[in-house]
Design a protein around this motif. Structure first.
Motif, PDB file in Angstrom:
ATOM      1  N   ALA A 132       0.847  -1.191   0.000  1.00 56.50           N
ATOM      2  CA  ALA A 132       0.000   0.000   0.000  1.00 56.50           C
ATOM      3  C   ALA A 132       0.881   1.240   0.000  1.00 56.50           C
ATOM      4  O   ALA A 132       1.820   1.353   0.799  1.00 56.50           O
ATOM      5  CB  ALA A 132      -0.912   0.002   1.222  1.00 56.50           C
ATOM      6  N   LEU A 133       0.627   2.183  -0.908  1.00 57.15           N
ATOM      7  CA  LEU A 133       1.369   3.437  -0.910  1.00 57.15           C
ATOM      8  C   LEU A 133       1.093   4.187   0.388  1.00 57.15           C
ATOM      9  O   LEU A 133       0.000   4.116   0.948  1.00 57.15           O
ATOM     10  CB  LEU A 133       0.967   4.305  -2.096  1.00 57.15           C
ATOM     11  CG  LEU A 133       1.206   3.732  -3.499  1.00 57.15           C
ATOM     12  CD1 LEU A 133       0.957   4.806  -4.556  1.00 57.15           C
ATOM     13  CD2 LEU A 133       2.604   3.162  -3.650  1.00 57.15           C
ATOM     14  N   THR A 134       2.092   4.905   0.860  1.00 57.11           N
ATOM     15  CA  THR A 134       1.901   5.708   2.059  1.00 57.11           C
ATOM     16  C   THR A 134       0.960   6.869   1.760  1.00 57.11           C
ATOM     17  O   THR A 134       0.760   7.228   0.586  1.00 57.11           O
ATOM     18  CB  THR A 134       3.239   6.276   2.554  1.00 57.11           C
ATOM     19  OG1 THR A 134       3.704   7.255   1.615  1.00 57.11           O
ATOM     20  CG2 THR A 134       4.287   5.171   2.711  1.00 57.11           C
ATOM     21  N   PRO A 135       0.382   7.493   2.783  1.00 60.45           N
ATOM     22  CA  PRO A 135      -0.492   8.641   2.526  1.00 60.45           C
ATOM     23  C   PRO A 135       0.185   9.746   1.724  1.00 60.45           C
ATOM     24  O   PRO A 135      -0.436  10.336   0.827  1.00 60.45           O
ATOM     25  CB  PRO A 135      -0.852   9.124   3.941  1.00 60.45           C
ATOM     26  CG  PRO A 135      -0.782   7.886   4.781  1.00 60.45           C
ATOM     27  CD  PRO A 135       0.363   7.100   4.216  1.00 60.45           C
ATOM     28  N   HIS A 136       1.455  10.015   2.009  1.00 64.11           N
ATOM     29  CA  HIS A 136       2.146  11.067   1.256  1.00 64.11           C
ATOM     30  C   HIS A 136       2.432  10.633  -0.177  1.00 64.11           C
ATOM     31  O   HIS A 136       2.398  11.449  -1.100  1.00 64.11           O
ATOM     32  CB  HIS A 136       3.440  11.462   1.980  1.00 64.11           C
ATOM     33  CG  HIS A 136       3.202  12.196   3.257  1.00 64.11           C
ATOM     34  ND1 HIS A 136       3.263  11.577   4.482  1.00 64.11           N
ATOM     35  CD2 HIS A 136       2.861  13.487   3.507  1.00 64.11           C
ATOM     36  CE1 HIS A 136       2.993  12.460   5.434  1.00 64.11           C
ATOM     37  NE2 HIS A 136       2.738  13.624   4.864  1.00 64.11           N
TER      38      HIS A 136
END
Length: 545
Positions: free
Chosen positions: A210-214
């Motif tokens: 999962a990509l990080t929020p940033h």
């Protein structure tokens, strides 16, 4: 008086080596490598982990660099104007195979030096410090946290901040606070954290990263605006709003109201058809004397036309290809034989394929190029795989010039050649349909004194097979073709992910499944196609290499 920074290269290189790498670690591998990783994990939207794009780090394009530098420093210049051209994948400049070669490295260094000088001149605004004499390092730390965080599009970690403070100390030693700030800016603007976007997740592992929020915020912003995330998007990321498809969709629709989004979307369409190359297209002035004076107008026409279709009209590929109007100025009014300027209706010039930019780019300096026009329509508009002659080990000999024959008569020799006719029976009818337009897009009735024949029969087992009087009739058929809508969706996906061909085949097919689930009325719309991608796990997740 500040001293020259010319001999501070060691400090700059230290920062480049250290600053910005904390968020750039991971098993990213070869961007050209095909194959899949992980096991058959199925994500909530039905996406298989094996069809995810691989974790990767992607360099900013020239346009993205310029937008990022402007947002960071407030410069009003175009910092990437003199850069080497972007490499392209499948025609698109967003490209995960782009590299920083020695030529570009020098250009990046020069741009960073100029931008850092601007930052120094605005130090009171960008790096305020009430008392540089006693508070310089604490002020520098505050600048590093703010400036570095915006440059890297995420908070800096302690090691990054410490590395940049060391750069500040090198710049300020024996000089001034502003000199130290300048050197920090110069280092940051050449660092991996600024020049690259990461899509690698938080390092927790698994079959689906999962990509990080940033990372989600940056990926979404660069996809829609070709620039860094604004404050509202960063706030949404920190709040966790981008972890849901609905949250991402809401931010996309908000960003689409900006001028940067309009420019980005227009660029995608122009790169899709290659008409952005009109600015670099040249013609023999003895043959096409009006071209030089109309070239800039052709470029403006495509920009204005695409903007109007996508932002103020249906937003569909059908209208892009089938519109019976365009937006022209005085030079084009003359070329087209139109009755006025502005938004003008046409009875003999339908859609973007029959505009001057397309017809000029896909023509030679002295004559039309039916093969170029035919191949481009088949490959880019219909996604028909036409191999190049080199792939087939065929040595192409162009038809001999003959002033007694039309271009079509000369090129019809392809259909009699056993090596050539297999491909050219598909290519040439498409290309010949455009023969009513010369090499710069003017309507013509004669070619070498003989009546032009643009009537063709397309028979390639496609849903737009049929007999057509000319390219306008063909464009009308293409505008309603399900095959063309599907091909357009594929190209929007390729333009968005920066990867195509075998390395992205499974991801592309997975995206097509999601796109096919969208209501048919929405399928031909570029914006809705983008949103379909953004809402999917193909956008929010990656697979390990």
């Amino acid at each position: 008086m500040g001293r020259s920074l010319g001999y501070h290269s060691s400090g700059i290189m230290l920062a480049i080596a250290l600053a910005g790498f904390a968020g750039c670690t991971g098993d990213v591998g070869d961007p050209d490598a095909a194959g899949t990783g992980g096991g058959g994990v199925t994500l909530p939207d039905g996406t298989e982990s094996a069809s995810l794009l691989p974790a990767r780090i992607r360099r900013l394009t020239n346009a993205e660099y310029a937008a990022s530098a402007r947002a960071l420093t407030g410069t009003t210049t175009n910092p990437s104007e003199g850069f080497a051209p972007d490499s392209r994948q499948d025609g698109f400049t967003v490209n995960d195979a782009q590299r920083v070669d020695p030529v570009l490295a020098k250009q990046l260094a020069a741009a960073a030096e100029a931008l850092a000088a601007e930052v120094k001149g605005k130090a009171a605004e960008l790096a305020p410090c009430a008392d540089p004499g006693t508070q310089a390092e604490s002020c520098a730390r505050a600048f590093i946290t703010s400036f570095g965080g915006r440059a890297y599009r995420r908070p800096l970690d302690a090691a990054e901040a410490d590395a940049l403070l060391a750069v500040y100390q090198v710049g300020a030693k024996g000089a001034t606070y502003a000199d130290g700030i300048e050197l920090v800016a110069r280092a940051v603007l050449q660092s991996p954290g600024f020049l690259y976007l990461t899509e690698i997740g938080d390092g927790s592992g698994g079959d689906a990263l999962a990509l990080t929020p940033h990372e989600l915020a940056s990926s979404l912003s660069y996809l829609i605006t070709a620039g860094p995330p604004d404050d509202a998007l960063m706030e949404a990321a920190v709040a966790g709003a981008l972890s849901t498809p609905e949250g991402r969709e809401a931010e996309v629709r908000r960003l689409l109201q900006t001028s940067a989004a309009r420019e980005r979307i227009v660029r995608v369409v122009r790169e899709w058809l290659g008409v952005d190359r009109i600015a670099m297209t040249a013609k023999d002035s003895n043959v096409y004397g009006d071209f030089a004076g109309a070239r800039a107008s052709m470029e403006r026409e495509t920009e204005d036309f695409v903007t109007e279709v996508l932002m103020n009209s249906t937003g569909t590929v059908g209208e892009l290809l089938g519109a019976d109007w365009s937006i022209i100025d005085q030079p084009l009014m003359s070329v087209y034989g139109a009755a006025g300027t502005g938004r003008v209706s046409f009875s003999d010039r339908r859609g973007i394929l029959n505009q001057g930019a397309f017809l000029s780019v896909y023509a030679h300096a002295t004559e039309t190029a039916p093969v170029l026009r035919g191949v481009t329509v088949l490959r880019r508009v219909a996604c028909v795989d036409i191999p190049s002659p080199t792939e087939l080990n065929i040595n192409v000999v162009p038809p001999v010039p003959d002033p007694s024959k039309t271009t079509r008569q000369r090129f019809e020799i392809h259909s009699t050649d056993a090596e050539c006719k297999g491909c050219h029976n598909s290519i040439d009818p498409i290309g010949f349909s455009f023969e009513r337009f010369d090499g710069m897009g003017k309507v013509r009735e004669k070619d070498n004194g003989t009546d032009v024949d643009s009537a063709v029969t397309v028979a390639i087992s496609a849903d737009f097979d049929g007999a057509y009087a000319d390219s306008n009739a063909l464009a009308q058929a293409l505008s309603t073709s399900p095959t063309v809508r599907s091909c357009f969706a594929r190209n929007v996906f390729r333009a968005s992910v920066g990867r195509s061909g075998k390395a992205a085949a499974e991801s592309e097919e997975s995206f097509l499944k999601a796109w096919q689930a969208v209501p048919e009325a929405e399928q031909g719309k570029l914006v809705e196609t983008l949103i379909t991608y953004v809402k999917s796990s193909l956008f929010s997740h990656r697979r390990p290499q």
